[in-house]
Design an enzyme around this catalytic site. Structure first.
Site, short mmCIF file in Angstrom:
data_model
loop_
_atom_site.label_atom_id
_atom_site.label_comp_id
_atom_site.label_asym_id
_atom_site.label_seq_id
_atom_site.Cartn_x
_atom_site.Cartn_y
_atom_site.Cartn_z
N ASP A 370 0.83 -1.19 0.00
CA ASP A 370 0.00 0.00 0.00
C ASP A 370 0.87 1.26 0.00
O ASP A 370 1.85 1.35 0.76
CB ASP A 370 -0.90 -0.01 1.24
N GLU A 406 1.73 -0.47 -5.00
CA GLU A 406 0.83 0.63 -5.34
C GLU A 406 1.75 1.83 -5.49
O GLU A 406 2.20 2.41 -4.50
CB GLU A 406 -0.19 0.87 -4.23
#
Length: 729
Positions: A370, A406
């Site tokens: 993330d 990401e």
């Protein structure tokens, strides 16, 4: 010396305790038993609590600490403190030969409380182990979690000593290459909460996720990897709880080595670990990889006003990025209040130890990071050669699993799509945006669409990466579902209690003429067709496709594009849609099956792009106008650009298969029509094929047809649809 005391919740006043958890941590002991508790020096590594079959070694890093107490918590909440007298390289440790799995514990760290200098030690805080492998209890939102000098015992969770032993049997990790991978992004609870075949007591749990009904659904789709939204232990936000909401997504981690305890069906402390392992074992037995969405960019402690539950009280300046000229404040590249300090060796060690633990002990197959750009920030700029990437590159364990970034954060210069190192794959945000824009009819260059469809060589080839480095997605947890993408122009997040100000406002969506649900059959048919267009494009593009859970069933969130706080039917999968949207489910299966059956859609190498007019028999791709002519530079830049065809030569796949044999596949012609009217496509001459047969047609509910066409024929392609033809002669 052992201090036995229980601290009042509003002061540091100590009172005697009479209970100590030992070999049987839930059994009451006498004070004499407590006095006889043996404490040996132990070892500084491994960090955390490690049970070896006879006793438990405890180890905690803190460079700022002046003293550290190990706090053993009995079932009734009473506490026994064991001073850690051994310190090696700022690691405080002891071995307790009578402590067994199930024991609850925490730490109290004595040291400076000088926020202006970045130090926030407070021995009134019972602190969770950063290396904790299981946690028990809950945070109750008490003011002591936020205020200096107020004891948190009884108001915070506790860490639990686990039994590390597990019978993996013949477990074998599938280890699929990216080009053979189809990822399914899912939420443990959201996927299982309403499934009628999953026993009610297992819904929302790891055991429920591994239920044969769930695995069979994934198998029937053709999914090869499940990417779980955060399952590291996370904290519920008190502000959300006060509103009657919950942290559903789980991007609020504090336990990087522990599976989240609320997703366990078992109530026994520490049993979460074995349940998670059993889930992984079951997925592997079905040939499905398990990928974890991990959040190493920040922790649940938030900004300077957040709770002190672990890192902040152990060594604030080591674990967090602080503002250089104001260390009382936190650098925030994540929008969550803090950023982990990936420049500090012990923080880097925690991240790497966590990753290795999940691979070696929990048998997971990869990670999706993330806001991964945050981990690359050495100073302020994102540096692709940062220490974190260097450590991953050389690590013999972590470097061998799937690594998905990401590739952005909220800081300046944080958008780094295409800039991660060679080992890494990336969520391709440019693919998402381009495919959305193309099918909603937004003016855009066909060259951009062609590049994304063929694997985004412009982003990945220069770093030695292959098409699989592009994790292609159009829908993810963050944003509209597929059904909502074709049903709403605007977000509708009122249920989140933030006046619809949260969530992305620019969604590149199109409601097909009406906002939200409608009884208009033409609009509903168009929405169905648009959904099929996106699914087919996703599955037939070069790269690694990722499907968001429920999109194969037409799952809706009623226009809410930010259900992070909606732990309710709004965000859960509605399994009754299996019957209602059976056509869409069957279409999705067909599209994935077409990809799996034909290597021309999942090449390991980029296209060479040799023009067909060159006479080169090894040509691998040709882009054609609707008139059947090869695209020229003028065509690519012209204004007609909503329709084109692409020829994929199955006889010109350059890479061999696993046995070194030449790959020969069927050839395909894909006719894309994003216009609002039907368009006639002239099929190319017999240099391409003599006969074409429909392999997939998005204008048909299930996509299936056996219609044949001869070379040179004129084929009418329905408005806003994709026709896939296979060469049959």
């Amino acid at each position: 010396m052992i201090r036995r005391e229980r601290v009042a919740s509003d002061s540091l006043r100590a009172i005697p305790t009479t209970v100590l958890a030992m070999a049987q941590p839930d059994t009451a002991q006498t004070e004499d038993d407590a006095e006889r508790l043996p404490v040996w020096p132990g070892h500084p590594f491994p960090l955390g609590a490690t049970f070896d079959g006879a006793g438990t070694n405890f180890s905690l890093f803190s460079e700022v600490a002046e003293a550290v107490d190990l706090c053993l918590i009995a079932r009734d909440g009473t506490e026994t403190r064991v001073p850690l007298e051994e310190v090696d390289g700022f690691v405080w440790h002891a071995y307790l030969p009578t402590i067994a799995p199930g024991q609850r514990y925490g730490f109290r760290v004595h040291g400076p409380y000088e926020p202006e200098h970045g130090h926030r030690c407070d021995p009134s805080k019972l602190l969770l182990d950063p290396y904790g492998k299981a946690f028990d209890g809950a945070f109750d939102g008490h003011e002591s979690l936020h205020n200096y000098g107020m004891d948190t015992l009884g108001h915070t969770m506790t860490t639990v000593v686990i039994n590390p032993y597990f019978d993996w049997g013949a477990d074998r990790q599938p280890n699929r290459p990216y080009h053979e991978t189809v990822i399914y992004e899912a939420h443990v609870k959201g996927l299982t909460a309403t499934h009628p075949a999953v026993p009610e007591e297992l819904r929302g749990t790891y055991a429920g996720l591994a239920h044969p009904a769930i695995i069979e659904h994934l198998h029937s789709l053709g999914v090869t990897a499940i990417e779980l939204m955060p399952v590291h232990q996370f904290m519920q936000d008190q502000l959300l709880l006060d509103k009657g909401l919950r942290n559903y997504w789980g991007y609020n981690t504090f336990g990087f080595l522990a599976p989240h305890n609320e997703y366990a069906s078992a109530n026994k402390p520490g049993a979460t670990v074995s349940e998670f392992k059993a889930m992984v074992r079951d997925f592997h037995a079905a040939g499905i990889e398990v990928i974890l969405d991990v959040v190493y960019n920040h922790t649940a402690e938030g900004n300077h006003e957040g709770p002190t539950i672990s890192f902040r009280g152990i060594d604030n300046a080591a674990y967090y990025r602080l503002v250089d000229d104001n260390p009382a404040m936190y650098m925030d590249y994540t929008g969550t209040g803090n950023s982990l300090n990936a420049r500090h060796p012990h923080t880097l060690q925690l991240i790497m130890d966590s990753l290795r633990y999940w691979v070696l002990e929990m048998h997971v197959d990869g990670f999706r990071f993330d806001l991964a750009s945050t981990l690359a920030r050495e100073l302020h700029d994102v540096n692709r050669l940062s220490a974190f990437f260097d450590l991953v590159q050389q690590d013999p364990v972590v470097s061998q699993v799937k690594l998905i970034a990401e590739p952005w954060d909220v800081g300046e210069g944080g958008y780094q799509v295409g800039n991660f190192p060679p080992l890494w794959t990336e969520w391709n945000g440019k693919y998402r945006d381009t495919v959305r824009d193309y099918w909603r009819g937004e003016p855009a260059t066909l060259g951009e669409f062609a590049s994304r469809f063929t694997g985004s060589s412009d982003l990945y080839e220069a770093t030695g990466r292959r098409p699989g480095a592009s994790i292609n997605f159009v829908i993810a947890h963050d944003g509209f579902t597929l059904r909502d993408l074709v049903s709403y122009n605007e977000k509708h997040n009122e249920a989140n209690g933030e006046d619809n100000k949260d969530g992305e406002s620019h969604n590149r969506s199109w409601n097909c003429g009406v906002e939200g649900p409608t009884d208009d059959p033409q609009i509903n048919e168009l929405r169905d067709r648009q959904s099929r267009n996106i699914l087919a494009t996703l599955m037939l593009s070069q790269g690694t496709p990722m499907l968001a859970h429920g999109d194969e069933l037409g799952r809706t969130q009623q226009g809410n594009n930010n259900v992070y706080c909606q732990d309710s039917p709004l965000s859960w999968m509605d399994w009754s849609m299996v019957e209602k949207n059976a056509d869409l489910l069957e279409f999705t299966r067909s599209a994935i099956q077409l990809r799996a059956k034909h290597p021309v859609f999942r090449r390991r190498r980029f296209f060479a792009g040799t023009p067909i007019r060159s006479g080169d028999e090894n040509r691998d791709i040709a882009w054609l106008t609707p008139d059947g002519e090869e695209m020229t530079p003028d065509h690519w830049n012209s204004g007609f650009g909503k329709s084109l065809a692409v020829y994929l030569n199955g006889e010109a796949i350059p890479e061999p298969n696993e046995r070194g044999e030449r790959i020969v596949d069927d050839s395909f012609l894909l006719c894309f029509n994003a216009h609002d009217e039907a368009i006639d496509f002239v099929l190319p001459d017999d240099r391409y094929a003599n006969t074409w047969t429909v392999a997939l047609d998005t204008s048909v509910p299930q996509g299936l047809s056996d219609t044949e066409f001869d070379a040179g024929a004129t084929v009418t392609v329905t408005a806003r649809s994709l026709l896939v033809l296979r060469r049959t002669a």
